[in-house]
Enzyme design. Structure first.
Site, PDB file in Angstrom:
ATOM      1  N   ARG A   1      10.186   7.561   4.057  1.00  0.00           N
ATOM      2  CA  ARG A   1      10.035   9.135   4.257  1.00  0.00           C
ATOM      3  C   ARG A   1      10.777   9.363   5.583  1.00  0.00           C
ATOM      4  O   ARG A   1      11.226  10.842   5.516  1.00  0.00           O
ATOM      5  CB  ARG A   1       8.457   9.502   4.330  1.00  0.00           C
ATOM      6  CG  ARG A   1       7.998   9.294   2.858  1.00  0.00           C
ATOM      7  CD  ARG A   1       6.400   9.439   2.805  1.00  0.00           C
ATOM      8  NE  ARG A   1       6.184  10.959   3.648  1.00  0.00           N
ATOM      9  CZ  ARG A   1       4.831  10.861   4.023  1.00  0.00           C
ATOM     10  NH1 ARG A   1       3.783   9.915   3.969  1.00  0.00           N
ATOM     11  NH2 ARG A   1       4.770  12.133   4.663  1.00  0.00           N
TER      12      ARG A   1
ATOM     13  N   ARG B   1       0.958  -1.298  -0.002  1.00  0.00           N
ATOM     14  CA  ARG B   1       0.067  -0.053  -0.120  1.00  0.00           C
ATOM     15  C   ARG B   1       0.909   1.314   0.024  1.00  0.00           C
ATOM     16  O   ARG B   1       1.786   1.101   0.797  1.00  0.00           O
ATOM     17  CB  ARG B   1      -0.895  -0.089   1.326  1.00  0.00           C
ATOM     18  CG  ARG B   1      -1.778  -1.207   1.356  1.00  0.00           C
ATOM     19  CD  ARG B   1      -2.557  -1.327   2.748  1.00  0.00           C
ATOM     20  NE  ARG B   1      -3.233  -2.376   2.828  1.00  0.00           N
ATOM     21  CZ  ARG B   1      -3.936  -2.673   4.053  1.00  0.00           C
ATOM     22  NH1 ARG B   1      -3.691  -1.812   5.114  1.00  0.00           N
ATOM     23  NH2 ARG B   1      -4.440  -3.788   4.201  1.00  0.00           N
TER      24      ARG B   1
ATOM     25  N   ASP C   1       0.839   5.565   0.569  1.00  0.00           N
ATOM     26  CA  ASP C   1       0.086   6.471   1.061  1.00  0.00           C
ATOM     27  C   ASP C   1      -0.611   7.511   0.094  1.00  0.00           C
ATOM     28  O   ASP C   1       0.049   7.550  -0.861  1.00  0.00           O
ATOM     29  CB  ASP C   1       1.095   7.266   2.089  1.00  0.00           C
ATOM     30  CG  ASP C   1       1.345   6.329   3.424  1.00  0.00           C
ATOM     31  OD1 ASP C   1       0.475   5.225   3.697  1.00  0.00           O
ATOM     32  OD2 ASP C   1       2.188   6.629   4.173  1.00  0.00           O
TER      33      ASP C   1
ATOM     34  N   TYR D   1      12.004   1.403  -3.572  1.00  0.00           N
ATOM     35  CA  TYR D   1      11.461   2.712  -3.750  1.00  0.00           C
ATOM     36  C   TYR D   1      12.544   3.605  -3.995  1.00  0.00           C
ATOM     37  O   TYR D   1      13.864   3.501  -3.713  1.00  0.00           O
ATOM     38  CB  TYR D   1      11.085   3.240  -2.170  1.00  0.00           C
ATOM     39  CG  TYR D   1       9.584   2.446  -1.700  1.00  0.00           C
ATOM     40  CD1 TYR D   1       8.466   3.216  -2.064  1.00  0.00           C
ATOM     41  CD2 TYR D   1       9.659   1.377  -1.051  1.00  0.00           C
ATOM     42  CE1 TYR D   1       7.207   2.590  -1.797  1.00  0.00           C
ATOM     43  CE2 TYR D   1       8.335   0.904  -0.887  1.00  0.00           C
ATOM     44  CZ  TYR D   1       7.288   1.273  -1.123  1.00  0.00           C
ATOM     45  OH  TYR D   1       6.114   0.864  -0.552  1.00  0.00           O
TER      46      TYR D   1
END
Length: 255
Positions: A202, A50, A52, A111
């Site tokens: 992040r 998932r 955000d 990522y």
């Protein structure tokens, strides 16, 4: 039933994240709506992970079970037709066995975070990169990133609402590189692991930006990691610089 793996690209700005939500637009919801129009009935999809709200993807992976035996090219074309005008595209489609699961078969997630340092406002890529204004030291961020590699308790870099069963994860790669950007410089964070905690990438980037700006020493990253306290984390970076860049499988269905 016939199972298909889908490789998906999307701009996350218009959506409240990947996961389907009641009365709120989501990437999953839009794709399921499109598949429903193709198949003539409701279908659910399962994804590798998932993302955000505001997070993008170059290569999210999901799978769907269909009653009809589709040609993979025609299936992807049909879904893309019904996805218009959403900024979502099926860029790969492959038939797989029932043993394949987009989430549980994955052995790696990758990522990429894009951060741009410049004074002038971002024009053409607004919403696609995280802009910071201070000049940054690549070497300091690279040195700080080394402390995060390997197997650790990542409580410091884990959202307080993370639903993961354990804060212990193995980080396989965190490379920081600098690239030319008009009027400034772009810094890319290439992060790879089998799985991640909520807001982990992040949180890494936000702390390393403080290191690059000179507000923290590279060694402070190690101390903050070992504190195992969310309060020790630096600021969490904006979501719109983050991209799900790839999902790895032992047998890649798209090769």
């Amino acid at each position: 039933m016939h199972r298909y793996a889908l490789k998906i690209e999307y701009n996350g700005a218009p959506y409240h994240g990947w996961q389907r939500q009641v009365d709120l637009p989501s990437v999953q919801g839009m794709i399921e709506q499109a598949i429903g129009k193709v198949a003539g009935s409701a279908h659910e999809i399962a994804a590798a992970g998932r993302t955000d709200a505001g997070v993008h993807a170059w290569a999210q992976v999901a799978h769907v079970d269909m009653e009809r035996d589709w040609d993979t090219f025609r299936l992807s074309e049909a879904i893309n037709y019904h996805l218009k005008p959403n900024p979502i595209a099926i860029i790969g489609c492959a038939k797989v066995t029932e043993a394949f699961h987009a989430r549980f078969s994955a052995v790696e997630r990758r990522y990429i975070f894009r951060m741009v340092s410049r004074r002038a406002p971002i024009v053409h890529e607004a919403g696609l990169v995280w802009q910071v204004k201070p000049p940054l030291s690549l070497e300091a961020m690279q040195e700080g990133a080394k402390h995060l590699l390997g197997y650790h308790d990542f409580t410091t870099f884990r959202s307080s609402i993370c639903q993961g069963l354990t804060p212990f994860k193995t980080l396989d790669r965190l490379d920081v590189s600098e690239h030319p950007y008009p009027g400034g410089a772009e810094f890319r964070f290439d992060v790879r692991a089998r799985s991640f905690l909520h807001n982990q990438v992040r949180s890494f980037v936000g702390t390393l930006e403080r290191v690059g700006a000179g507000h923290l020493e590279p060694s402070d990253v190690k101390r903050r990691l070992e504190a195992c306290a969310r309060s020790a984390c630096g600021p969490v970076s904006a979501p719109h610089g983050l991209y799900l860049a790839g999902v790895g499988y032992e047998d890649d269905p798209f090769e």
